[in-house]
Design an enzyme around this catalytic site. Structure first.
Site, short mmCIF file in Angstrom:
data_model
loop_
_atom_site.label_atom_id
_atom_site.label_comp_id
_atom_site.label_asym_id
_atom_site.label_seq_id
_atom_site.Cartn_x
_atom_site.Cartn_y
_atom_site.Cartn_z
CE LYS A 180 -2.97 3.01 2.39
NZ LYS A 180 -2.18 4.12 2.20
N GLY A 233 4.34 4.22 10.04
CA GLY A 233 3.47 5.27 10.06
C GLY A 233 3.18 5.77 11.57
CB SER A 234 0.80 8.02 12.90
OG SER A 234 -0.73 7.09 12.70
CD GLN A 236 -5.34 8.11 16.23
OE1 GLN A 236 -4.71 9.38 15.44
NE2 GLN A 236 -6.71 8.14 16.44
CB VAL A 237 -2.55 4.55 11.70
CG1 VAL A 237 -2.82 3.44 10.78
CG2 VAL A 237 -3.51 5.80 11.35
N GLY A 238 -0.86 2.79 13.78
CA GLY A 238 -0.03 1.52 14.07
C GLY A 238 -0.48 0.76 15.27
CD GLU A 255 10.69 0.35 12.71
OE1 GLU A 255 10.79 1.48 13.37
OE2 GLU A 255 11.14 -0.61 12.80
CB CYS A 289 9.88 8.43 12.67
SG CYS A 289 10.59 7.15 11.68
CD GLN A 336 1.09 15.34 8.56
OE1 GLN A 336 0.11 14.40 9.00
NE2 GLN A 336 2.20 15.58 9.57
CD GLU A 386 6.90 11.59 15.52
OE1 GLU A 386 5.92 10.99 15.31
OE2 GLU A 386 7.97 11.15 15.12
C1 UN1 Z 1 16.21 7.79 7.99
O1 UN1 Z 1 16.28 8.55 9.07
O2 UN1 Z 1 16.79 8.06 7.05
O3 UN1 Z 1 9.86 7.17 8.70
C2 UN1 Z 1 15.36 6.83 7.91
C3 UN1 Z 1 10.81 7.52 9.17
C4 UN1 Z 1 11.77 6.43 9.74
C5 UN1 Z 1 12.98 6.04 8.64
C6 UN1 Z 1 13.95 7.20 8.97
N1 UN1 Z 1 10.89 5.09 9.55
O4 UN1 Z 1 11.11 8.56 9.37
#
Ligand code: UN1
Length: 484
Positions: A180, A233-234, A236-238, A255, A289, A336, A386
């Protein structure tokens, strides 16, 4: 080679066919630098498209898993070459559709190719271990088997690297895929799918669905033929994905967010620390992230660091992401953008002082000036939550004990960095910082393709991604006792 693949068709890829959504609905994606400019019309997919994609992946599963790994990986080698040849084209599309400055888009497109190369090598690695049975000495061996149909749910902020680092291991280890792509950045991921198509990947092995998370995500996660879900992703969704997946007995890997600290010790190389602080907090407009959200600076160098960072912010290039000098481009979309401005307002309301930025920086673009706060309390919103933009805060600290405790006092644990010349200081940081990716004398963002990547605490769940670590999620290990 079918002719339909001449351009990255703004379409789903199901069973080897580029197709519109079943309902024929589309949506329009705009350029966040110039929101009056349309990037393209993309399928607005629904449960019907998901069902077709999963069905195609299920049909292709046995044959694909039955190929020797080296043969599967030959498709990845070929795709890597095709991606390498198109780095510039992919980078330009990425910049246009989600606003990443082109200097970083180029690096990311090249990184996607490197990821395919790395995983193409997995076709030649061992697939198990040999043991002796304890009573007889006869052989036991293990084997890695693919999990089956896997769903890969990917975000817009790394629209080449993240689809690549989920798809490449999934395929290398013998799974079939429903990918997706994020609604805000589908074009980039389509280049990867096209490269695999052109490499001759059998139909149905990789399927792509574009659309809204709420319409595509749920049916994908709950489809009983999907055996594993990898999600970036976020939070909440995760968490919702994990709940569904666990209830249905599926494998899940998440992640999520981060709230990454940078510590600048009294003995730091301040110039290097300032460069890393700027890059970590503001490149890609802080939409990583792994971005630096908190900067803890020792009191003895605080004023010096602060004035050097302000000078660096002043000298930074912000604006048009297609200009190769630009370091900070726009926020991905209006929602955003409004969230980032609201986060800044909240920081001010709670008593923080804005030392730089704090406002919109272009009348048309979703551009926020690099924003530096001071005087934010450790329990305040900006210190804990965040804000996915170019917003970071400075904090003064006295002792190493104190700063480690404060750095760890968030629910996240993705990345962290320290600048110091002291081995003992670095050692304590490495031992005690609660994060999955630690940097000594480098910025909080960035990840090498052959190294495990993933967070601790609220930043992630399940086995890590990238490098050989990826085998844990994308395979099941079985043990075979052989007696004669
Ligand atoms: C990075 O710092 O190069 O969504 C990778 C993100 C992380 C990936 C960061 N899952 O920002």
């Amino acid at each position: 080679m079918p002719e339909t693949i001449a351009a990255p068709a703004p379409a789903n890829l199901i069973a080897g066919e580029w197709s519109p959504s079943a309902t024929n609905r589309t949506y329009e994606r705009v350029n966040p630098w110039r929101p009056t400019e349309t990037v393209g019309q993309f399928p607005s997919s629904s449960a019907e498209d998901v069902a077709a994609a999963v069905h195609a992946a299920e049909q292709a599963r046995r044959e694909w898993a039955g190929l020797p790994a080296a043969k599967r990986c030959a498709f990845l080698t070929d795709a890597a070459t095709r991606i390498e040849a198109r780095v510039e084209e992919i980078a330009q599309d990425m910049t246009r559709e989600m606003g990443k400055p082109v200097r970083e888009s180029r690096m990311e497109a090249a990184r996607a190719a490197a990821i395919f190369r790395f995983f193409s090598g997995e076709g030649w690695r061992p697939v198990g271990e040999v043991f002796e049975q304890s009573l007889t000495g006869a052989t036991v061996h293990t084997r890695r088997r693919p999990v089956g149909v896997v769903a890969l749910i990917t975000p817009w902020n790394f629209p080449a690297a993240i689809p690549a680092w989920k798809t490449a291991p999934a395929l290398a280890y013998g799974n079939t895929v429903v990918l997706k792509l994020a609604q805000d950045a589908p074009l980039t991921g389509l280049h990867l799918a096209r490269a695999l198509q052109e490499a001759g990947l059998p139909d149905g092995v990789m399927n792509v669905v574009i659309g809204r998370g709420s319409e595509v995500g749920d049916p994908l996660v709950t489809d009983e033929q999907v055996r594993a879900i990898s999600f970036t992703g976020s939070v909440q969704v995760g968490q919702g994905v994990r709940e569904h997946a666990m209830r249905l007995g599926k494998r899940v890997q998440l992640e999520l967010g981060g709230h990454n600290p940078l510590i600048v010790a009294a003995d730091a190389n301040l110039d290097a620390a300032v460069q890393a602080a700027y890059a970590g907090a503001f490149w890609s407009a802080g939409q990583k992230c792994t971005a630096t959200r908190r900067m803890f600076v020792h009191e003895s160098v605080y004023d010096d660091f602060r004035s050097r960072l302000l000078t660096r912010i002043e000298a930074g290039h912000i604006g048009d992401p297609s200009d190769p000098h630009t370091e900070v481009g726009p926020i991905v979309n209006q929602r955003q953008f409004e969230d980032v401005l609201a986060g800044i307002e909240r920081g001010r309301r709670e008593g923080g002082t804005v030392l730089a930025g704090g406002e919109r920086a272009d009348p048309e673009a979703y551009l926020v000036a690099p924003t530096l706060f001071e005087g934010v309390g450790d329990g305040d919103f900006l210190s804990c939550e965040e804000v996915f933009g170019p917003v970071t805060s400075l904090y003064r600290y006295r002792t190493l004990d104190e700063v480690i405790e404060r750095a760890n006092a968030v629910r996240f644990g993705l990345s962290a960095s320290i600048f110091t010349r002291g081995l003992a200081t670095a050692e304590r940081f490495v031992n005690e910082l609660e994060a999955g990716i630690l940097h000594v004398n480098s910025q909080t963002a960035g990840a090498d393709v052959h190294v495990p990547f993933g967070g601790t605490k609220g930043s992630g769940y399940g086995p890590h991604e990238q490098g050989r670590a990826a085998i844990e999620f994308y395979t099941e290990e079985i043990a075979v006792y052989r007696d004669v």
